[in-house]
Design a protein around this motif. Sequence first.
Motif, PDB file in Angstrom:
ATOM      1  N   MET A   1       1.117  -1.244   0.028  1.00 21.74           N
ATOM      2  CA  MET A   1      -0.098   0.234  -0.720  1.00 21.74           C
ATOM      3  C   MET A   1       0.718   0.980  -0.120  1.00 21.74           C
ATOM      4  SD  MET A   1      -2.829   1.453  -0.234  1.00 21.74           S
ATOM      5  CE  MET A   1      -3.796  -0.128  -0.130  1.00 21.74           C
ATOM      6  N   THR A   2       0.500   2.066  -0.956  1.00 22.91           N
ATOM      7  CA  THR A   2       1.551   3.492  -1.117  1.00 22.91           C
ATOM      8  C   THR A   2       0.891   4.461  -0.342  1.00 22.91           C
ATOM      9  OG1 THR A   2      -0.042   4.756  -2.912  1.00 22.91           O
ATOM     10  CG2 THR A   2       1.772   3.217  -2.862  1.00 22.91           C
ATOM     11  N   ASP A 177      16.615  -0.886   6.988  1.00 21.86           N
ATOM     12  CA  ASP A 177      16.024  -0.508   5.942  1.00 21.86           C
ATOM     13  C   ASP A 177      14.548  -1.334   5.580  1.00 21.86           C
ATOM     14  OD1 ASP A 177      17.461  -2.706   5.664  1.00 21.86           O
ATOM     15  OD2 ASP A 177      17.978  -3.054   3.422  1.00 21.86           O
ATOM     16  N   LEU A 178      14.079  -2.028   7.179  1.00 25.69           N
ATOM     17  CA  LEU A 178      13.067  -3.188   7.584  1.00 25.69           C
ATOM     18  C   LEU A 178      12.352  -2.511   8.644  1.00 25.69           C
ATOM     19  CD1 LEU A 178      15.123  -6.258   7.543  1.00 25.69           C
ATOM     20  CD2 LEU A 178      13.383  -5.447   5.082  1.00 25.69           C
ATOM     21  N   ASP A 211       8.121  -2.354  -0.437  1.00 23.05           N
ATOM     22  CA  ASP A 211       6.709  -2.596  -1.332  1.00 23.05           C
ATOM     23  C   ASP A 211       6.974  -4.323  -0.739  1.00 23.05           C
ATOM     24  OD1 ASP A 211       5.687  -0.861  -1.985  1.00 23.05           O
ATOM     25  OD2 ASP A 211       6.563  -0.728  -3.781  1.00 23.05           O
ATOM     26  N   GLU A 212       7.819  -5.289  -0.634  1.00 18.68           N
ATOM     27  CA  GLU A 212       7.707  -6.414  -0.248  1.00 18.68           C
ATOM     28  C   GLU A 212       7.271  -6.671   1.247  1.00 18.68           C
ATOM     29  OE1 GLU A 212      11.521  -8.216  -2.211  1.00 18.68           O
ATOM     30  OE2 GLU A 212      12.169  -6.700  -1.382  1.00 18.68           O
ATOM     31  N   ILE A 213       6.418  -7.825   1.146  1.00 14.40           N
ATOM     32  CA  ILE A 213       6.196  -7.833   2.689  1.00 14.40           C
ATOM     33  C   ILE A 213       6.373  -9.909   2.813  1.00 14.40           C
ATOM     34  CG2 ILE A 213       4.587  -8.338   3.606  1.00 14.40           C
ATOM     35  CD1 ILE A 213       3.379  -5.889   3.050  1.00 14.40           C
ATOM     36  N   LYS A 230      17.770 -11.205  -1.379  1.00 15.62           N
ATOM     37  CA  LYS A 230      16.226 -11.219  -1.580  1.00 15.62           C
ATOM     38  C   LYS A 230      15.742 -11.944   0.011  1.00 15.62           C
ATOM     39  CE  LYS A 230      12.429 -14.600  -3.842  1.00 15.62           C
ATOM     40  NZ  LYS A 230      12.389 -15.027  -4.592  1.00 15.62           N
ATOM     41  N   LEU A 231      14.085 -10.952   0.595  1.00 10.27           N
ATOM     42  CA  LEU A 231      13.008 -12.050   1.590  1.00 10.27           C
ATOM     43  C   LEU A 231      12.638 -13.472   1.260  1.00 10.27           C
ATOM     44  CD1 LEU A 231      10.817  -8.847   2.775  1.00 10.27           C
ATOM     45  CD2 LEU A 231      13.555  -9.287   3.432  1.00 10.27           C
TER      46      LEU A 231
END
Length: 320
Positions: A1-2, A177-178, A211-213, A230-231
Amino acid sequence: MTDELLIKYLLQETNEAERQRVSAWLSSDPANTAHFLKFKKIWEASKQLAAESTVDETAAWMAFKAKADQRQHSKSSLSPRKNHYLIFKIAAVSLLAIGAWSVYQVVSNNTYIDMHADGNIASNTLPDGSVLTLNKGTSLKYASDFRNERTVHLDSGDVFFNVAKDRTHPFVIRLTDLSVTVVGTSFNIRHHRQETEINVESGIVEVQRGDEILRLQKSEHLSLASPEAKLQKKKNTDQLYNYYHSRLFIARNTPLPKLIATLNDAYRSSIVLEAGLEHLTFSSTLKADNLEENLSIICDALNLQRSGNGQQIYLSNKKP
């Protein structure tokens, strides 16, 4: 969600598809609702300032951009204990209509309280009842109004979190950054320089990067060797990560180099493996009390011998 879509939603400028997307996002997770309410609070503060402002909006916007650029090329003169993250994102969209620095000063006033564990392991209880165990050398800070904003910034180190349940106020840990969001759970985070590892013991942990979850559940972990990694979640194979909390080294078919690295970290020692031992694995539970006893158990189990010069300990195959 932006954030841009949330602003359109607040302004009632979304189309039907966008409105349904936001509504579905809000109802899918209490953490999303908490984020939206905080966002709305900032937005409403900006509208109030807009009505009162006599600032030239264009000039304010240019001044803000100049300040933002300067921040990226020099050290900030503002206190690092201020919560700037969301402010900069919303400012990029809304500052043409309001006085930039007025909003910045009003909504960035949440201070943070430092917490450190220097030479000893430390256990601390936060105002909401959550219990944090900090390994040696760990540094973090938490929001001063913690009952309303359960936010922790982990600068560096290892922390075992036992989070008190509160569905109306999700618990958020911010790293470089997380962001890690939970409601009530227990988990461990190790964050050193560019490396981050998260291990979940109970409940569900949500990790977000842009945007990665990624959602982690009990007995799952995430390991990132760099910010670009990578997550991707994996199953836990041991519980070495929380030795400072449990006071146990729990190894389950654990590669010997990983076990030795954990011992070096725990005892501030310098144990070196002979070349060719990297393939060995170890399974047992060791008490986190005495290094000498633990090394004896490891050597007996794997048919190794030890030697040393006082500065380093060498482990090698026993000679016939």
